[in-house]
Design an enzyme around this catalytic site. Structure first.
Site, PDB file in Angstrom:
ATOM      1  N   ARG A 173      11.360  -2.295  11.227  1.00 18.56           N
ATOM      2  CA  ARG A 173      10.340  -1.558  11.901  1.00 18.56           C
ATOM      3  C   ARG A 173      10.198  -2.611  13.309  1.00 18.56           C
ATOM      4  NH1 ARG A 173       5.480   0.135   8.256  1.00 18.56           N
ATOM      5  NH2 ARG A 173       4.300  -1.194   9.792  1.00 18.56           N
TER       6      ARG A 173
ATOM      7  N   ARG B  90      -9.505   1.051   8.993  1.00 14.15           N
ATOM      8  CA  ARG B  90      -8.997   0.031   9.448  1.00 14.15           C
ATOM      9  C   ARG B  90     -10.082  -0.998   9.941  1.00 14.15           C
ATOM     10  NH1 ARG B  90      -3.339   0.370   8.681  1.00 14.15           N
ATOM     11  NH2 ARG B  90      -2.231  -1.188   9.997  1.00 14.15           N
TER      12      ARG B  90
ATOM     13  N   LYS C  65       0.789  -1.207  -0.242  1.00 16.96           N
ATOM     14  CA  LYS C  65       0.058   0.010   0.225  1.00 16.96           C
ATOM     15  C   LYS C  65       0.850   1.373  -0.033  1.00 16.96           C
ATOM     16  CE  LYS C  65      -2.094  -1.175   3.767  1.00 16.96           C
ATOM     17  NZ  LYS C  65      -1.150  -2.442   4.391  1.00 16.96           N
TER      18      LYS C  65
HETATM   19  P1  AP5 Z   1       4.984  -1.582   1.847  1.00 22.15           P
HETATM   20  O1  AP5 Z   1       4.623  -0.802   0.657  1.00 22.15           O
HETATM   21  O2  AP5 Z   1       5.628  -0.887   2.921  1.00 22.15           O
HETATM   22  O3  AP5 Z   1       3.561  -2.261   2.468  1.00 22.15           O
HETATM   23  P2  AP5 Z   1       2.371  -1.988   3.110  1.00 22.15           P
HETATM   24  O4  AP5 Z   1       1.175  -2.455   2.675  1.00 22.15           O
HETATM   25  O5  AP5 Z   1       2.369  -0.423   3.258  1.00 22.15           O
HETATM   26  O6  AP5 Z   1       2.503  -2.551   4.555  1.00 22.15           O
HETATM   27  P3  AP5 Z   1       2.530  -2.033   6.029  1.00 22.15           P
HETATM   28  O7  AP5 Z   1       3.056  -3.147   6.893  1.00 22.15           O
HETATM   29  O8  AP5 Z   1       3.243  -0.614   6.253  1.00 22.15           O
HETATM   30  O9  AP5 Z   1       1.169  -2.001   6.331  1.00 22.15           O
HETATM   31  P4  AP5 Z   1       0.251  -2.138   7.467  1.00 22.15           P
HETATM   32  O10 AP5 Z   1      -1.112  -1.617   7.246  1.00 22.15           O
HETATM   33  O11 AP5 Z   1       0.604  -3.285   8.342  1.00 22.15           O
HETATM   34  O12 AP5 Z   1       1.003  -0.905   8.607  1.00 22.15           O
HETATM   35  P5  AP5 Z   1       0.824   0.823   8.918  1.00 22.15           P
HETATM   36  O13 AP5 Z   1       2.262   1.529   9.061  1.00 22.15           O
HETATM   37  O14 AP5 Z   1      -0.434   1.191   8.000  1.00 22.15           O
HETATM   38  O15 AP5 Z   1       5.659  -3.026   1.117  1.00 22.15           O
HETATM   39  C1  AP5 Z   1       6.132  -3.677   2.127  1.00 22.15           C
HETATM   40  C2  AP5 Z   1       7.654  -4.161   1.778  1.00 22.15           C
HETATM   41  O16 AP5 Z   1       7.697  -4.693   0.464  1.00 22.15           O
HETATM   42  C3  AP5 Z   1       8.584  -3.040   1.351  1.00 22.15           C
HETATM   43  O17 AP5 Z   1      10.032  -3.193   1.831  1.00 22.15           O
HETATM   44  C4  AP5 Z   1       8.475  -2.757   0.071  1.00 22.15           C
HETATM   45  O18 AP5 Z   1       9.814  -2.184  -0.579  1.00 22.15           O
HETATM   46  C5  AP5 Z   1       8.134  -4.155  -0.640  1.00 22.15           C
HETATM   47  N1  AP5 Z   1       7.289  -4.355  -1.666  1.00 22.15           N
HETATM   48  C6  AP5 Z   1       6.194  -3.433  -1.972  1.00 22.15           C
HETATM   49  N2  AP5 Z   1       5.763  -3.961  -3.096  1.00 22.15           N
HETATM   50  C7  AP5 Z   1       6.445  -4.941  -3.681  1.00 22.15           C
HETATM   51  C8  AP5 Z   1       6.433  -5.500  -4.980  1.00 22.15           C
HETATM   52  N3  AP5 Z   1       5.358  -5.480  -5.662  1.00 22.15           N
HETATM   53  N4  AP5 Z   1       7.409  -6.484  -5.120  1.00 22.15           N
HETATM   54  C9  AP5 Z   1       8.628  -6.728  -4.210  1.00 22.15           C
HETATM   55  N5  AP5 Z   1       8.558  -6.121  -3.097  1.00 22.15           N
HETATM   56  C10 AP5 Z   1       7.565  -5.061  -2.857  1.00 22.15           C
HETATM   57  O19 AP5 Z   1       0.266   0.443  10.235  1.00 22.15           O
HETATM   58  C11 AP5 Z   1       1.136   0.120  11.265  1.00 22.15           C
HETATM   59  C12 AP5 Z   1       0.434  -0.078  12.739  1.00 22.15           C
HETATM   60  O20 AP5 Z   1      -0.007   1.408  13.119  1.00 22.15           O
HETATM   61  C13 AP5 Z   1      -0.611  -0.741  12.837  1.00 22.15           C
HETATM   62  O21 AP5 Z   1      -0.403  -2.284  13.307  1.00 22.15           O
HETATM   63  C14 AP5 Z   1      -1.795  -0.428  13.654  1.00 22.15           C
HETATM   64  O22 AP5 Z   1      -0.931  -0.357  15.122  1.00 22.15           O
HETATM   65  C15 AP5 Z   1      -1.349   1.307  13.619  1.00 22.15           C
HETATM   66  N6  AP5 Z   1      -2.160   1.770  12.774  1.00 22.15           N
HETATM   67  C16 AP5 Z   1      -2.133   2.532  11.640  1.00 22.15           C
HETATM   68  N7  AP5 Z   1      -3.197   2.725  10.939  1.00 22.15           N
HETATM   69  C17 AP5 Z   1      -4.317   2.586  12.045  1.00 22.15           C
HETATM   70  C18 AP5 Z   1      -5.622   2.612  11.711  1.00 22.15           C
HETATM   71  N8  AP5 Z   1      -6.232   3.066  10.762  1.00 22.15           N
HETATM   72  N9  AP5 Z   1      -6.465   2.199  13.052  1.00 22.15           N
HETATM   73  C19 AP5 Z   1      -5.670   1.432  13.954  1.00 22.15           C
HETATM   74  N10 AP5 Z   1      -4.507   1.546  14.280  1.00 22.15           N
HETATM   75  C20 AP5 Z   1      -3.879   1.869  13.109  1.00 22.15           C
END
Ligand code: AP5
Length: 223
Positions: A159, A88, A13
């Site tokens: 992370r 979420r 994402k």
């Molecule tokens: P990346 O693009 O970083 O993936 P992502 O989908 O953004 O993954 P996240 O782990 O950041 O999502 P998340 O939803 O768990 O975390 P968030 O920060 O929102 O890609 C991942 C890796 O793969 C990278 O190294 C990239 O280079 C590689 N990659 C990408 N595409 C690729 C491809 N096509 N081929 C090969 N490699 C590729 O949330 C973190 C925490 O914050 C949550 O757990 C929660 O505690 C809190 N939080 C955030 N938002 C909320 C909310 N709305 N409500 C409640 N808690 C929340």
């Protein structure tokens, strides 16, 4: 235009959100990035969020909705918005539906990214992030110099919530608390665009642009 990026941890994402900002000039509101920046700043929100995030749990809805509201109010009304990692939960989606008309907007589309768990685990295990939020991958998108951000020279980190046991919990939380949003948006007058997220980054980028152009008329496919 308002588009939501929905999908499990590690599906890409943030990666595709950053490309869409480059391609279309939209603004990206990524709640995970905002929370990590609040933690680094040592704010009250950051302190409250820390324990939930490190355990792979969701931060309570009221904190998240207040954070998003604050950013929505500052937006240029002409610019497209990408929500990354928000909503979420169904209550967050209901709150968003109530907030958007206040700024003369509505949800136009949802980009739903899907990939098998083994792909998600590999991507997350290889992810390295800069303090400013730039994301690399030791397997798929390495920095030019090992362990250092290409742009700022800051050291890259793994992370805290990317440890395997926390990733398992995040995937469970996604299934239980976030995946009900798929039915929520399927039932709403909102375009749900399913994107196969396990191709390489440029293939996925092309699929996203194609879907946005075809379904919403946003940008031009391949342009
Ligand atoms: P990346 O693009 O970083 O993936 P992502 O989908 O953004 O993954 P996240 O782990 O950041 O999502 P998340 O939803 O768990 O975390 P968030 O920060 O929102 O890609 C991942 C890796 O793969 C990278 O190294 C990239 O280079 C590689 N990659 C990408 N595409 C690729 C491809 N096509 N081929 C090969 N490699 C590729 O949330 C973190 C925490 O914050 C949550 O757990 C929660 O505690 C809190 N939080 C955030 N938002 C909320 C909310 N709305 N409500 C409640 N808690 C929340």
């Amino acid at each position: 235009m308002v588009v939501i990026l929905l999908g499990p941890p590690g599906v890409g994402k943030g990666t595709q959100g950053a490309r869409l900002v480059d391609d279309l000039g939209w603004v990206r509101i990524a709640t995970g990035d905002l929370l990590r920046s609040a933690r680094r700043a040592g704010s009250e929100l950051g302190d409250k969020a820390r324990e939930y995030m490190d355990a792979g749990e969701l931060v309570p809805d009221d904190l998240i909705v207040a954070l998003v509201r604050e950013h929505l109010e500052k937006l240029d009304p002409e610019v497209g918005v990408l929500f990354d990692g928000f909503p979420r939960t169904v209550p967050q989606a209901v709150s968003l539906d109530a907030m958007l008309p206040e700024v003369s907007r509505k949800v136009d589309g949802v980009l739903l990214f899907e990939a098998p768990d083994d792909v998600l685990f590999k991507r997350i295990s290889g992810r390295r992030s800069s303090p400013e939020g730039r994301v690399y991958n030791v397997y798929f998108d390495p920095p030019k110099a090992d362990g250092v951000c290409d742009v700022t020279g800051s050291p890259l980190v793994h992370r805290e919530d990317d440890r395997p046991e926390t990733v398992e919990r995040r995937l469970e939380v996604y299934q239980k608390q976030t995946s009900p949003l798929i039915s929520y948006y399927d039932a709403a007058p909102t375009r749900v665009m399913r994107i196969q997220g396990d191709g390489d980054m440029e293939e996925v980028r092309g699929a996203v642009r194609e879907a946005l152009a075809t379904e919403l008329g946003a940008g031009a496919a391949g342009a």
